[in-house]
Design an enzyme around this catalytic site. Structure first.
Site, short mmCIF file in Angstrom:
data_model
loop_
_atom_site.label_atom_id
_atom_site.label_comp_id
_atom_site.label_asym_id
_atom_site.label_seq_id
_atom_site.Cartn_x
_atom_site.Cartn_y
_atom_site.Cartn_z
N ALA A 29 0.88 -1.19 0.00
CA ALA A 29 0.00 0.00 0.00
C ALA A 29 0.91 1.23 0.00
O ALA A 29 0.80 2.12 0.85
CB ALA A 29 -0.96 0.00 1.19
N GLY A 33 5.79 8.22 1.55
CA GLY A 33 6.75 7.89 2.61
C GLY A 33 7.63 6.72 2.19
O GLY A 33 8.87 6.78 2.28
N HIS A 34 6.98 5.65 1.72
CA HIS A 34 7.75 4.50 1.22
C HIS A 34 8.64 4.93 0.05
O HIS A 34 9.79 4.53 -0.06
CB HIS A 34 6.82 3.39 0.71
CG HIS A 34 5.91 2.81 1.74
ND1 HIS A 34 4.56 3.02 1.73
CD2 HIS A 34 6.15 2.01 2.81
CE1 HIS A 34 4.00 2.37 2.75
NE2 HIS A 34 4.94 1.76 3.42
P1 AMP Z 1 5.38 -0.31 6.38
O1 AMP Z 1 4.95 -0.65 5.00
O2 AMP Z 1 4.38 0.47 7.15
O3 AMP Z 1 5.94 -1.50 7.13
O4 AMP Z 1 6.61 0.70 6.22
C1 AMP Z 1 7.76 0.34 5.49
C2 AMP Z 1 8.85 1.34 5.77
O5 AMP Z 1 8.41 2.64 5.36
C3 AMP Z 1 9.20 1.44 7.26
O6 AMP Z 1 10.62 1.56 7.40
C4 AMP Z 1 8.49 2.70 7.69
O7 AMP Z 1 9.09 3.34 8.80
C5 AMP Z 1 8.62 3.55 6.43
N1 AMP Z 1 7.59 4.60 6.41
C6 AMP Z 1 6.25 4.44 6.54
N2 AMP Z 1 5.64 5.65 6.53
C7 AMP Z 1 6.61 6.58 6.41
C8 AMP Z 1 6.63 8.00 6.37
N3 AMP Z 1 5.52 8.73 6.43
N4 AMP Z 1 7.83 8.62 6.23
C9 AMP Z 1 8.98 7.90 6.17
N5 AMP Z 1 9.03 6.55 6.21
C10 AMP Z 1 7.88 5.90 6.34
#
Ligand code: AMP
Length: 274
Positions: A29, A33-34
């Site tokens: 998703a 940020g990703h």
């Molecule tokens: P997730 O898919 O939520 O497991 O996130 C994957 C990576 O993206 C993790 O290292 C999160 O910390 C990073 N991440 C998620 N949201 C953000 C954001 N808003 N800004 C920076 N990194 C993010």
């Protein structure tokens, strides 16, 4: 871009590429940020591997594992445009055997704040991150400061287990109003989105206080709780050092201020590194 779903196919795809590997693990998703992590990894490495895997062992009983947003087609497009070399999208069966050896998060860092609310979450997170880091063979792996406690625990795991990968912390990406981007933000309606801004506003007011010379944690947290009154539930407001030890007063250059709360359906977390 090669898309692989099995361990064998991942190893096969890696044989075909030469150079230092940068790796970005995600649960999909994908949002901006990703993408910022993926773009930084693209710039800093010859080969870029991204994984998308909604890891069941880090969800607790009753959490949103089944409802977690999945957007495979859009994610594949984003990764193609971002010039990812290998996109790893394994099944649960590919990643886990029954009755596995497990890694435990440390008692203090792993069972406070997020770990207190979600006991065992970080054990599952470390388990999957260890597997993914080993599989990727990455020289560098990129993690967002958004999940500060996760980032610090991954850095500890890499140090304690003498792993050779470098963990690269990446800045939090926010929308134009300040809301930290999260895959779970899609659950927020317009009113909830406005109220969700109180998390970043509370962090801003903490930063202002620190800049004005107020360093006492209790005073700062009290003010933050006033701003956070717009959430449905405040789960925690914490001021810790970079090893997650609670601080009585802010240490400039060694402090993380964190908030967590519920607004509508999702739990939201945010933080600032001072
Ligand atoms: P997730 O898919 O939520 O497991 O996130 C994957 C990576 O993206 C993790 O290292 C999160 O910390 C990073 N991440 C998620 N949201 C953000 C954001 N808003 N800004 C920076 N990194 C993010």
């Amino acid at each position: 871009m090669v898309i692989v779903h099995t361990i064998e196919a991942l190893y096969e795809a890696k044989k075909a590429v030469v150079g230092s590997v940068g790796f970005v693990p995600t649960m999909g998703a994908l949002h901006q940020g990703h993408l910022s992590l993926i773009q930084q990894a693209r710039r800093e490495n010859e080969i870029l591997i991204v994984s998308i895997f909604v890891n069941p062992t880090q969800f607790l009983e009753g959490e949103d594992l089944d409802a977690y947003p999945r957007k495979d087609e859009a994610d594949i497009q984003i990764c193609t445009l971002a010039k990812v070399d290998i996109l790893f999208m394994p099944s649960i069966e590919a990643m886990y055997e029954k009755d596995e050896l497990c890694i435990g998060a440390p008692a203090i860092g792993g069972y406070i704040l997020e770990g207190a609310k979600r006991a065992g979450h970080f054990d599952g997170m470390l388990q999957i991150v260890m597997k993914l880091l080993n599989l990727s063979g990455a020289k560098r792996a990129y993690f967002g400061k958004k999940d500060a406690q996760q980032l610090v625990l991954v850095m500890q795991m890499v140090k304690h287990y003498f792993m050779e990968v470098e963990i690269v912390p990446c800045e939090i990406v926010r929308d134009s109003l300040g809301l930290a981007l999260s895959s779970r933000n899609i659950y927020l309606n317009e009113d909830e989105k406005k109220r969700a801004l109180s998390l970043s506003k509370a962090l801003k007011s903490a930063t202002k206080m620190v800049m004005a010379g107020e360093l006492e944690s209790e005073t700062i947290k009290k003010e933050m709780r006033l701003v956070l009154a717009q959430t449905d539930t405040i789960e925690y407001v914490a001021i810790v050092n970079r090893a997650f030890k609670p601080l009585e007063s802010v240490e400039i250059g060694n402090t993380i201020i964190l908030v967590a709360g519920q607004v509508g359906l999702p739990r939201l977390i945010d933080n600032i590194w001072i």
